[in-house]
Design a protein around this motif. Structure first.
Motif, PDB file in Angstrom:
ATOM      1  N   UNK A  45     -28.070 -47.934  -3.889  1.00  0.00           N
ATOM      2  CA  UNK A  45     -27.406 -48.207  -5.173  1.00  0.00           C
ATOM      3  C   UNK A  45     -25.913 -47.937  -5.066  1.00  0.00           C
ATOM      4  N   UNK A  46     -25.556 -46.849  -4.401  1.00  0.00           N
ATOM      5  CA  UNK A  46     -24.146 -46.516  -4.211  1.00  0.00           C
ATOM      6  C   UNK A  46     -23.436 -47.608  -3.424  1.00  0.00           C
ATOM      7  N   UNK A  47     -24.040 -48.058  -2.339  1.00  0.00           N
ATOM      8  CA  UNK A  47     -23.439 -49.117  -1.515  1.00  0.00           C
ATOM      9  C   UNK A  47     -23.264 -50.408  -2.304  1.00  0.00           C
ATOM     10  N   UNK A  48     -24.191 -50.657  -3.248  1.00  0.00           N
ATOM     11  CA  UNK A  48     -24.106 -51.889  -4.034  1.00  0.00           C
ATOM     12  C   UNK A  48     -23.153 -51.758  -5.217  1.00  0.00           C
ATOM     13  N   UNK A  49     -22.605 -50.542  -5.417  1.00  0.00           N
ATOM     14  CA  UNK A  49     -21.625 -50.347  -6.480  1.00  0.00           C
ATOM     15  C   UNK A  49     -22.200 -49.814  -7.781  1.00  0.00           C
ATOM     16  N   UNK A  50     -23.483 -49.543  -7.821  1.00  0.00           N
ATOM     17  CA  UNK A  50     -24.118 -49.044  -9.036  1.00  0.00           C
ATOM     18  C   UNK A  50     -24.080 -47.514  -9.026  1.00  0.00           C
ATOM     19  N   UNK A  51     -22.938 -46.963  -9.375  1.00  0.00           N
ATOM     20  CA  UNK A  51     -22.731 -45.523  -9.272  1.00  0.00           C
ATOM     21  C   UNK A  51     -23.554 -44.726 -10.278  1.00  0.00           C
ATOM     22  N   UNK A  52     -23.849 -45.299 -11.432  1.00  0.00           N
ATOM     23  CA  UNK A  52     -24.648 -44.594 -12.438  1.00  0.00           C
ATOM     24  C   UNK A  52     -26.062 -44.359 -11.907  1.00  0.00           C
ATOM     25  N   UNK A  53     -26.665 -45.406 -11.383  1.00  0.00           N
ATOM     26  CA  UNK A  53     -28.015 -45.290 -10.820  1.00  0.00           C
ATOM     27  C   UNK A  53     -27.988 -44.406  -9.582  1.00  0.00           C
ATOM     28  N   UNK A  54     -26.986 -44.572  -8.744  1.00  0.00           N
ATOM     29  CA  UNK A  54     -26.872 -43.762  -7.527  1.00  0.00           C
ATOM     30  C   UNK A  54     -26.833 -42.278  -7.871  1.00  0.00           C
ATOM     31  N   UNK A  55     -26.028 -41.915  -8.832  1.00  0.00           N
ATOM     32  CA  UNK A  55     -25.899 -40.506  -9.224  1.00  0.00           C
ATOM     33  C   UNK A  55     -27.224 -39.958  -9.745  1.00  0.00           C
ATOM     34  N   UNK A  56     -27.905 -40.736 -10.576  1.00  0.00           N
ATOM     35  CA  UNK A  56     -29.178 -40.301 -11.137  1.00  0.00           C
ATOM     36  C   UNK A  56     -30.224 -40.105 -10.043  1.00  0.00           C
ATOM     37  N   UNK A  57     -30.321 -41.061  -9.121  1.00  0.00           N
ATOM     38  CA  UNK A  57     -31.337 -40.982  -8.068  1.00  0.00           C
ATOM     39  C   UNK A  57     -31.045 -39.865  -7.068  1.00  0.00           C
ATOM     40  N   UNK A  58     -29.787 -39.723  -6.680  1.00  0.00           N
ATOM     41  CA  UNK A  58     -29.430 -38.664  -5.739  1.00  0.00           C
ATOM     42  C   UNK A  58     -29.642 -37.288  -6.362  1.00  0.00           C
ATOM     43  N   UNK A  74     -26.624 -33.466   4.492  1.00  0.00           N
ATOM     44  CA  UNK A  74     -25.176 -33.520   4.253  1.00  0.00           C
ATOM     45  C   UNK A  74     -24.761 -34.800   3.536  1.00  0.00           C
ATOM     46  N   UNK A  75     -25.330 -35.914   3.953  1.00  0.00           N
ATOM     47  CA  UNK A  75     -24.971 -37.199   3.338  1.00  0.00           C
ATOM     48  C   UNK A  75     -25.346 -37.212   1.853  1.00  0.00           C
ATOM     49  N   UNK A  76     -26.513 -36.699   1.524  1.00  0.00           N
ATOM     50  CA  UNK A  76     -26.962 -36.689   0.126  1.00  0.00           C
ATOM     51  C   UNK A  76     -26.059 -35.824  -0.739  1.00  0.00           C
ATOM     52  N   UNK A  77     -25.788 -34.624  -0.276  1.00  0.00           N
ATOM     53  CA  UNK A  77     -24.969 -33.701  -1.063  1.00  0.00           C
ATOM     54  C   UNK A  77     -23.521 -34.188  -1.181  1.00  0.00           C
ATOM     55  N   UNK A  78     -22.982 -34.746  -0.112  1.00  0.00           N
ATOM     56  CA  UNK A  78     -21.619 -35.267  -0.142  1.00  0.00           C
ATOM     57  C   UNK A  78     -21.517 -36.472  -1.076  1.00  0.00           C
ATOM     58  N   UNK A  79     -22.486 -37.381  -0.998  1.00  0.00           N
ATOM     59  CA  UNK A  79     -22.459 -38.566  -1.855  1.00  0.00           C
ATOM     60  C   UNK A  79     -22.532 -38.166  -3.324  1.00  0.00           C
ATOM     61  N   UNK A  80     -23.416 -37.238  -3.649  1.00  0.00           N
ATOM     62  CA  UNK A  80     -23.557 -36.803  -5.041  1.00  0.00           C
ATOM     63  C   UNK A  80     -22.286 -36.100  -5.513  1.00  0.00           C
ATOM     64  N   UNK A  81     -21.706 -35.265  -4.656  1.00  0.00           N
ATOM     65  CA  UNK A  81     -20.472 -34.563  -5.022  1.00  0.00           C
ATOM     66  C   UNK A  81     -19.333 -35.544  -5.303  1.00  0.00           C
ATOM     67  N   UNK A  82     -19.275 -36.631  -4.538  1.00  0.00           N
ATOM     68  CA  UNK A  82     -18.198 -37.623  -4.687  1.00  0.00           C
ATOM     69  C   UNK A  82     -18.400 -38.553  -5.871  1.00  0.00           C
ATOM     70  N   UNK A  83     -19.579 -38.521  -6.461  1.00  0.00           N
ATOM     71  CA  UNK A  83     -19.799 -39.343  -7.645  1.00  0.00           C
ATOM     72  C   UNK A  83     -19.315 -38.578  -8.849  1.00  0.00           C
TER      73      UNK A  83
END
Length: 83
Positions: A45-58, A74-83
């Motif tokens: 979802x993050x890669x596709x630009x859907x940051x709202x869904x990405x944040x909720x799922x992560x 690390x990837x999960x925590x970093x991605x969520x922190x950057x949202x």
């Protein structure tokens, strides 16, 4: 569910986001709550630009099990922190 998730993740890894989104949607519709699958769905979802869904799922993935994957921790925590 796991077949759809594996296909979605394989397409994501091969940078075929269109097909990854299609299979992510299939896995999502089946209602899986496995933290690794939620992580995969969130990253796609993050890669596709859907940051709202990405944040909720992560966030849901990490809430269920913060250490769901040694490889993706690390990837999960970093991605969520950057949202």
């Amino acid at each position: 569910v796991y077949a759809a998730d594996n296909l979605a993740w394989a397409f994501y890894i091969s940078e075929n986001v269109t097909n990854a989104i299609q299979y992510r949607a299939s896995a999502f519709q089946l209602g899986e709550t496995d933290p690794l699958i939620l992580f995969h769905e969130g990253i796609i979802a993050l890669r596709s630009g859907d940051t709202v869904v990405a944040k909720r799922l992560l966030a849901k993935s990490i809430a269920q099990n913060p250490y769901f994957s040694i490889l993706q921790y690390n990837k999960a925590h970093k991605a969520l922190k950057n949202l």
